[in-house]
Design an enzyme around this catalytic site. Structure first.
Site, PDB file in Angstrom:
ATOM      1  CG  ASP A  56      -1.767   1.221   1.368  1.00  0.00           C
ATOM      2  OD1 ASP A  56      -2.468   1.532   0.381  1.00  0.00           O
ATOM      3  OD2 ASP A  56      -1.753   1.902   2.414  1.00  0.00           O
ATOM      4  CB  SER A  57       0.269   4.809  -0.474  1.00  0.00           C
ATOM      5  OG  SER A  57      -0.785   4.977   0.449  1.00  0.00           O
TER       6      SER A  57
ATOM      7  CB  CYS B 247      -3.380   0.315  -2.256  1.00  0.00           C
ATOM      8  SG  CYS B 247      -3.472   1.982  -2.916  1.00  0.00           S
TER       9      CYS B 247
ATOM     10  CD  GLU C 170       0.726   6.768   5.656  1.00  0.00           C
ATOM     11  OE1 GLU C 170      -0.243   6.192   5.133  1.00  0.00           O
ATOM     12  OE2 GLU C 170       1.734   6.171   6.065  1.00  0.00           O
TER      13      GLU C 170
ATOM     14  CB  CYS D  88      -9.512   4.759   0.888  1.00  0.00           C
ATOM     15  SG  CYS D  88      -7.816   5.179   1.383  1.00  0.00           S
TER      16      CYS D  88
ATOM     17  CG  HIS E   5      -4.813   5.179   4.422  1.00  0.00           C
ATOM     18  ND1 HIS E   5      -4.318   4.587   3.283  1.00  0.00           N
ATOM     19  CD2 HIS E   5      -3.735   5.755   5.043  1.00  0.00           C
ATOM     20  CE1 HIS E   5      -3.005   4.793   3.208  1.00  0.00           C
ATOM     21  NE2 HIS E   5      -2.624   5.496   4.266  1.00  0.00           N
TER      22      HIS E   5
HETATM   23  N1  DGL Z   1      -4.867   3.182   1.025  1.00  0.00           N
HETATM   24  C1  DGL Z   1      -4.871   3.482  -0.340  1.00  0.00           C
HETATM   25  C2  DGL Z   1      -6.183   3.281  -1.021  1.00  0.00           C
HETATM   26  O1  DGL Z   1      -6.870   2.334  -0.660  1.00  0.00           O
HETATM   27  C3  DGL Z   1      -4.030   4.652  -0.788  1.00  0.00           C
HETATM   28  C4  DGL Z   1      -4.373   5.973  -0.275  1.00  0.00           C
HETATM   29  C5  DGL Z   1      -3.403   7.026  -0.769  1.00  0.00           C
HETATM   30  O2  DGL Z   1      -2.188   6.819  -0.648  1.00  0.00           O
HETATM   31  O3  DGL Z   1      -3.886   8.048  -1.286  1.00  0.00           O
HETATM   32  O4  DGL Z   1      -6.563   3.979  -1.924  1.00  0.00           O
END
Ligand code: DGL
Length: 270
Positions: A12-13, A75, A156, A188, A190
């Protein structure tokens, strides 16, 4: 090492994929995971498709060097724009799974003819992938989506208890696009970290759907189908790599994995 004893690579990011990794290890405690958080490049949601694709391929190259049996794109933004490319790149070297297809299957089974709101990054919303896939199924699901680009950077950094964050979240969830919905799709990885705050906004009255457990079950089915479930009962030692080392990442990883010991700064782009 037999193929089934090899680890699962997850990326993931940043901290978002930890929500999926955690659900996965709860469901499949024998599996060892190698996690890559591309903290140096978050938020993916604000990057171009070409940039996200190049990060994804580079991360997969690293995970394949670690001999993973499966790569999980934990992600939505990368799943939206890089899943096809990753599959092509990985080929027969490992299985590949994303977080969007298992979610579509879940919606097909459980949310026919409902009005669903979706919040996600700009990359995911602009890709239109959830709309395309739902329309293709012809299920009568009415989907409305809203990009919420300010959420990921705050999550984050671990600043979710700040009053400004509560106001930002309130503004997004009050948006006309998300009114009169039966369920909210947290598209997302996150967002499960702020699930309680979102639920409070709705007075706990609507269903919140997120990728974590749904994806974990899809991984289990895939491994079972290919006879790749790890038969070992030894406690696996998970490994966490980051492209930029931050205290917030380590704090989140330790929250989800209290026994996590192995953190490594992996400068993929030096
Ligand atoms: N957690 C990721 C997602 O599901 C990436 C969020 C990001 O880095 O913008 O989109």
């Amino acid at each position: 090492m037999s193929l089934s004893s090899q680890p699962i690579g997850i990326f993931d990011s940043g901290v978002g994929g930890l929500t999926v990794a955690h659900a996965l290890t709860q469901l499949l405690p024998n599996e060892q995971i190698i996690y890559f958080g591309d903290v140096a490049h978050h938020p993916y949601g604000e990057k171009s498709s070409a940039a996200i694709q190049s990060y994804a391929v580079k991360i997969c190259e690293m995970l394949l060097r670690q001999e993973v049996k499966l790569i999980l794109i934990a992600c939505n933004s990368a799943s939206a724009v890089a899943h096809d490319l990753v599959r092509e790149y990985v080929g027969s070297r490992a299985k590949v799974i994303d977080v969007i297809n298992p979610m579509i299957e879940h919606l097909r089974e459980n949310f026919n003819h409902q009005k669903i709101g979706l919040i996600a990054t700009r990359a995911t919303v602009n890709s239109g992938i959830y709309h395309q896939k739902i329309d293709t199924l012809g299920l009568g699901i009415q989907l409305t989506s809203l990009a919420a680009p300010l959420l990921v950077p705050i999550i984050e950094e671990g600043n979710i208890n700040h009053d400004d964050f509560k106001q930002i979240l309130h503004n997004y969830l009050s948006h006309p696009t998300l009114q009169d919905i039966d369920a909210l799709l947290l598209a997302c990885t996150h967002y499960p970290i702020i699930k309680d705050q979102i639920s409070q906004f709705y007075n706990h009255k609507i269903s919140l759907i997120d990728n974590s457990e749904i994806t974990a079950h899809a991984v289990k089915n895939l491994l079972e189908y290919h006879r790749l479930l790890n038969p070992s009962v030894l406690t696996p030692q998970h490994q966490f790599y980051v492209s930029d080392y931050t205290e917030s990442f380590v704090a989140h990883a330790r929250f989800f994995f209290p026994a996590a010991l192995h953190f490594e700064h992996y400068p993929l782009w030096d």
